[in-house]
Write an enzyme that holds these catalytic residues in place. Structure first.
Site, PDB file in Angstrom:
ATOM      1  N   TYR A 101      -3.662   5.347   6.068  1.00  0.00           N
ATOM      2  CA  TYR A 101      -2.285   4.290   6.230  1.00  0.00           C
ATOM      3  C   TYR A 101      -2.602   3.242   7.124  1.00  0.00           C
ATOM      4  O   TYR A 101      -3.243   3.405   8.297  1.00  0.00           O
ATOM      5  CB  TYR A 101      -1.127   5.108   6.413  1.00  0.00           C
ATOM      6  CG  TYR A 101      -0.201   3.912   6.684  1.00  0.00           C
ATOM      7  CD1 TYR A 101       0.628   3.742   5.273  1.00  0.00           C
ATOM      8  CD2 TYR A 101       0.245   3.273   7.635  1.00  0.00           C
ATOM      9  CE1 TYR A 101       1.741   2.620   5.457  1.00  0.00           C
ATOM     10  CE2 TYR A 101       1.016   2.262   7.782  1.00  0.00           C
ATOM     11  CZ  TYR A 101       1.843   1.850   6.805  1.00  0.00           C
ATOM     12  OH  TYR A 101       2.913   1.117   6.647  1.00  0.00           O
ATOM     13  N   GLU A 189       0.594  -4.004   3.685  1.00  0.00           N
ATOM     14  CA  GLU A 189       0.267  -2.696   3.799  1.00  0.00           C
ATOM     15  C   GLU A 189      -0.757  -2.071   2.631  1.00  0.00           C
ATOM     16  O   GLU A 189      -0.926  -2.427   1.733  1.00  0.00           O
ATOM     17  CB  GLU A 189       1.763  -1.877   3.639  1.00  0.00           C
ATOM     18  CG  GLU A 189       1.620  -0.426   3.719  1.00  0.00           C
ATOM     19  CD  GLU A 189       2.958   0.348   3.481  1.00  0.00           C
ATOM     20  OE1 GLU A 189       3.883   0.443   4.239  1.00  0.00           O
ATOM     21  OE2 GLU A 189       3.303   0.364   2.235  1.00  0.00           O
TER      22      GLU A 189
END
Ligand code: GDP
Ligand code: MN
Length: 377
Positions: A101, A189
């Site tokens: 992530y 993101e």
């Protein structure tokens, strides 16, 4: 404003972040053609503006162009969290070794952007954040200095990234930071950023949120807005310069000023009601804006009463009253309406509304009480 995955990834790509080869399709036949061009092994990805598509069955692998067509047919017929899928992204399938992530957002408490990463990326990241928050490594970025090389390295070490990937990881972090800053994003993101079996990094998913207040200086980004994907009421509200957020209650609120709008919602709740929306008609709203606001509120079938709370400063109460009257002529609502008008030209405003069969209130508490009672009746 939310961007689709394919839009976010196109932006990331401009900043040097590697993404899979792929294209968007609106039909299954198109999906098949793209899959064929890409060599057959693809991933078919629903393009809807919500997260968790993978878990909802909106991300599926296909081993051939034919299978991609079948899968695309299914996904294009789906609804994910209430949103119909109108487009699919066909990406060349990746051979994943690990999912990481990586994201940048604004940390309001720290008053600066924060870069976050985790070795436990992928579809369970929310769960990781809840149960093992220490597995998410963070560094704050000084907006004037920008992301420093040592910070990207610290993050790489923090997530135990093998050294052979540090250089590429640093480039990706810097690219993401520049994309975040230069697009005036509030979130950029990549989840997952993957380590490929081929021993390099690639962004398989992308998500960007852009600051609406900065869109005026990004006409190219503003054009990316997908109005098919947002609630009709929100599109309409933006057209008239109204800030509108739909909520689940049954008391429609029309207020001038964001602070007063929030206060109004609180007081409605205090007296046992539930607001149906947040709506700020803004300072100096004229009749046309008020009429638009009323149409928007009434388009919600849950609304059982409307509460007008107008504090006349720059906004003149008689103008608001005219707007209400114009809107009444147009939409002919059958539900009760409670009005509280105070401030500039309040007297004139009240006179105008005297014949409109509206419930008037002196104080905000009184108005809230009457609205809650009216919605129940
Ligand atoms: P999200 O669920 O909306 O976040 O959608 P993602 O694009 O992140 O996809 C969800 C999951 O699907 C990823 O975490 C991967 O595990 C998997 N996935 C996505 N693309 C590929 C791919 O090209 N190959 C493989 N094997 N898995 C993929
Ligand atoms: Mn994802």
């Amino acid at each position: 404003m939310k961007l689709h995955e394919y839009q976010s990834k196109q932006i990331f790509s401009k900043y040097g972040i590697p993404i899979p080869k792929g294209r968007v399709a609106a039909t299954a036949t198109e999906a098949r053609r793209i899959a064929k061009e890409l060599g057959g092994r693809v991933v078919v990805k629903s393009q809807v503006l919500v997260g968790g598509r993978g878990k909802a069955g909106g991300i599926r692998l296909a081993k051939s162009a034919k299978e991609a067509e079948e899968v695309a047919t299914q996904i294009l017929g789906m609804e994910i969290k209430g949103l119909p899928v109108r487009k699919v992204l066909i990406d060349q399938a990746a051979n994943i070794e690990q999912e990481i992530y990586l994201g940048i957002t604004n940390d309001r408490a720290a008053r600066r952007p924060v870069l976050m990463a985790s070795a436990a990326g992928g579809v369970e990241i929310e769960e990781v954040a809840r149960t093992n928050p220490e597995k998410i490594i963070k560094v704050h970025i000084d907006p004037l200095l920008g992301l420093r090389d040592y910070q990207a390295r610290d993050i790489a070490i923090g997530i135990d990234l093998p050294k052979e990937y540090w250089k590429q990881f640093g480039d990706i972090c810097r690219g993401l930071w520049r994309a975040y800053m230069e697009c005036d994003a509030t979130l950029a993101e990549i989840n997952p950023l993957v380590i490929l079996k081929e021993k390099s990094l690639m962004a398989l998913d992308g998500k960007m949120l852009l600051d609406d207040n900065a869109l005026f200086r990004h006409p190219d980004l503003a054009e990316m807005r997908d109005v098919d994907e947002e609630a009709a009421a929100e599109t309409e509200a933006r057209k008239y310069g109204l800030s509108f957020i739909k909520l689940d209650g049954n008391i429609g609120c029309m207020v001038n000023g964001a602070g007063l709008a929030m206060t109004t919602m609180d007081i409605v709740k205090l007296f046992g009601g539930e607001p149906a929306n947040f709506l700020d008609i803004g300072g100096g709203a004229g009749a046309d804006k008020v009429a638009a606001a009323m149409r928007i509120i009434l388009s919600d079938k849950n609304v059982k009463a409307i509460l007008f709370n107008v504090f006349g400063g720059i906004t003149r109460c008689d103008e608001v009253a005219k707007g209400i009257l114009a809107a009444l002529k147009e939409v002919k609502p059958t539900i009760p309406m409670v009005v509280r008008l105070v401030g500039t030209n309040a007297e004139e405003g009240r006179k105008l509304l005297a014949d409109a069969h509206m419930i008037t209130a002196e104080t905000l508490a009184d108005a809230a009480k009457k609205s809650v009672a009216a919605a129940k009746a």
